[in-house]
Each structure stands twice: as structure tokens, then as C-alpha cells.
Scaffold this active site. Sequence first.
Site, PDB file in Angstrom:
ATOM      1  CE1 TYR A 142      -3.111  -2.909   0.079  1.00  0.00           C
ATOM      2  CE2 TYR A 142      -3.844  -2.227   2.236  1.00  0.00           C
ATOM      3  CZ  TYR A 142      -3.943  -3.064   1.150  1.00  0.00           C
ATOM      4  OH  TYR A 142      -4.893  -4.052   1.135  1.00  0.00           O
ATOM      5  CE  LYS A 191       0.992 -17.782  -2.386  1.00  0.00           C
ATOM      6  NZ  LYS A 191       0.268 -19.043  -2.258  1.00  0.00           N
ATOM      7  CG  ASP A 223      -2.325 -19.999  -0.234  1.00  0.00           C
ATOM      8  OD1 ASP A 223      -1.565 -19.917   0.747  1.00  0.00           O
ATOM      9  OD2 ASP A 223      -1.977 -20.520  -1.307  1.00  0.00           O
ATOM     10  CG  ASP A 247      -7.153  -4.260   3.929  1.00  0.00           C
ATOM     11  OD1 ASP A 247      -8.159  -4.225   4.650  1.00  0.00           O
ATOM     12  OD2 ASP A 247      -7.001  -3.533   2.928  1.00  0.00           O
ATOM     13  CG  ASP A 251     -12.504  -6.386   5.726  1.00  0.00           C
ATOM     14  OD1 ASP A 251     -12.103  -5.793   6.750  1.00  0.00           O
ATOM     15  OD2 ASP A 251     -12.995  -5.784   4.748  1.00  0.00           O
TER      16      ASP A 251
END
Length: 365
Positions: A142, A191, A223, A247, A251
Site C-alpha cells: 500500500y 506467502k 491462502d 487487510d 475483514d
Amino acid sequence: MNKNIAVIRGDGIGPEIVNQALLVLNAVADMYGHTFTYDDVDMGGCAIDKWGDPLPQAMLDKCLASDSVLLGAVGGNKWNDVPGPMRPEKGLLRLRVGMGVYSNNRPAKIWKQLASASPLKQSIVDKGIDFIIVRELIGGIYFGEHKTDEIDGQKVATDILAYSEEEIERIGRIGFETARKRRKQLCSVEKSNVLDSSRLWKAVMHRLAAEYPDVELTDMLVDNCAMQIVKNPAQFDVIVTENMFGDILSDEASMITGSIGMIPSSSLGKTSCGLYEPIHGSAPDIAGMDVANPIGTILSAAMMLRYSFDMADEADCIENAISAVLDDGYRSADIMPSDPTEAAVCKKVGCTEMGKLIIEHLRKG
Ligand code: NAD
């Protein structure tokens, strides 16, 4: 104790929910002999309207001078067409960077009274959901370079994901320290089968683990983590991860607990001055109707007491009062059961009434 709190009411339902949180803080101050003073800060759409800027420097300075910041929410349809750098949400990004809060902590906890609101099977919920996601907040993709080039007649877009060892280490330490105060299990999510940044992440976490022998460190690919959160959330105590993974996962985690209106968050950096806010937005669809759920904001205020002001008893007292109000069957509209039999034994209340009931229980002790 005297504490100065910067208060950002913001837009939409922000002012309604923050008002209830301040009334709860006032009650706590009375009961425990503290003095909380509040400094109003304009941020978001209301600051654009008033000052032409979503976070004027003078407003950021007030936050930096405070002992901590309590935020409702910012944004709304009125400002949808405002150009990028002047959007209400930019104020929030600037606030996070300005305060240097690199660690965002979101609890995912199911309240036993609201268990049926979870979209997960009852057998999974019954095992318990009570974990925290520690998300790196001011680094990674970001904040890397974003660009779109024209190459051989086509547009090619690039976003850079970079992490330094220092950035990983400081968030890693928050993960270990948080786990230390809980069930002492830390899951580092990355990852590393694909990304160099994740391989560095994993190496730094394992180096740090030697300093925290009392905490059990495990690794999980992002994942797999997304699957495990819905398959077996009871396995998690503390998850630590980078900005974008955090992020998305946070959620997902908020959904399995049933209601976005119930979830608080804290963002912390090097000092005890933190930013505390519910995870939801400004809910323009219900703004001004006195139906919003103030509990996420009240719990954010409780987190402020616990993590920034070292007031664990006061925070426990707020959480117990909320639990007692839910035990009595009071529900705001967003947490009313959809099943008619369950709804029949609940009482629907608005934002102001919910705040009042929580304060009544607080005072009962
Ligand atoms: P939202 O979280 O505001 O609302 C999503 C849904 O949840 C709506 O139906 C809303 O009514 C409901 N809801 C949210 N909070 C609630 C509460 N406390 N009680 C009861 N119901 C509640 O998300 P959105 O609609 O995508 O965004 C609205 C605005 O908020 C946008 O401008 C967005 O950019 C902004 N936003 C701000 C923040 C922030 O300030 N941190 C975070 C997310 C979104």
C-alpha cells in the site's frame, strides 16, 4: 489519572457512536477517580467542508499532542467525487502515518449471546472464536511505488511490495508481546513459497522467536490461513501478518463473528499514544437515525484504557457491562436475530438507549 483524548467524530454515524463512547468514558472516570479531557479534531468529509482539507496540519498536531485518539468513522457519498488526495479516507491514512502507528490490532471474538449471528456452522462456533490479528499498517504494497507504464502499446501496472528487516521486526515484536499476554500462540502468516518479502518476513520471525521462548511460533501460508479461519478458527490465538494480507484476513475474521458493529480496533506504534476506532465505516445509510450500534466504538474506548492507559480493571468493567446488556436481551438493529423465535425474546434498542443501558450496568458494578 489525567488523560487528554483527541476525539474525531468524523462523518455519518461517527458523531452518534462517539458520543455514546464518551458518555461511557465519563462514567468510568467518575467511578475510578480519573479525569479525561477531550480535544475535538476535524477529520474526513466534515474537515473538507470546513477547512478544504481532510486533515489539516493543526488537527494532526492536536492528535500528536494527545495521550490517545478516539475515532468514529469518516467518509460518505457527499465526497465521492472529491479528487484522490483530498478524499476523506486520505485524512485517515495521513493520521496513521503521522502518528507512526504501524501495528493494527483487531480482535475477532464471538460473543456467546450473538453466536447464532455467525455465518459458520454451530459446531465450529461452539469450539470458540477468540483471536487477534496484528496487521502491519504503514508498509508493504500500500505504501510502495504505484505506476502504470505504456509498454509495446499496452498499459502495464506495477505496485511494489517492499519490507525492511526493521519494519518486520517491530511488528513481529508486537505479535510476540500480544501473544505473551494471551494464550502464547503466534501464527506468522506469509506467502514464502512465492514472495521474497515473505521469505524475509519468515526469517525475521524465526530470529525473534529465540527471544520469546514462552511463545509458540507457527508459520502459515496466507491462502491456507484464509481457509483455516472459516474451517477451524478456534486454533488461532494471535496472527501476525503484513499490510495487505492483514487487510483481507481481518475483514474475513470480522464476518465470522457475526456483526461489523461489534468490533473495535487499536493501532499502535513506538509510544503508548494509540488510535482507537471501530472497524466499520460511516454507514451513511443509517446516519442520523439513532439506530447505529455504538458497541464497536465503546469497545475501542475500552481498548484505549487497557493498552494505552494501563487501566485493565476499567476496561474489564466496560466489557462486562456490555456482556450484561446482551445477556438481558437488548440488541441494536444490526444484531437482532433473524430467527423469529430468538428475536421474540430480544428487545431492539437504538444507539442512545444502548449507551444508556451500558452505563447503567457499569454503575451497578
Ligand atoms: P460501512 O461499514 O460504513 O457500512 C456497511 C454496512 O454496515 C452498512 O449497511 C451499514 O449500515 C452497516 N453498519 C456499519 N456500521 C454499523 C454500526 N455501527 N451499526 C449498525 N450498522 C452498521 O461501509 P461502507 O458502506 O462500505 O462505507 C461507507 C463509508 O465509510 C464510505 O465512505 C467508506 O469509504 C467509509 N469507510 C470509512 C472507514 C473509516 O473511517 N475507518 C472504514 C470503512 C469505510
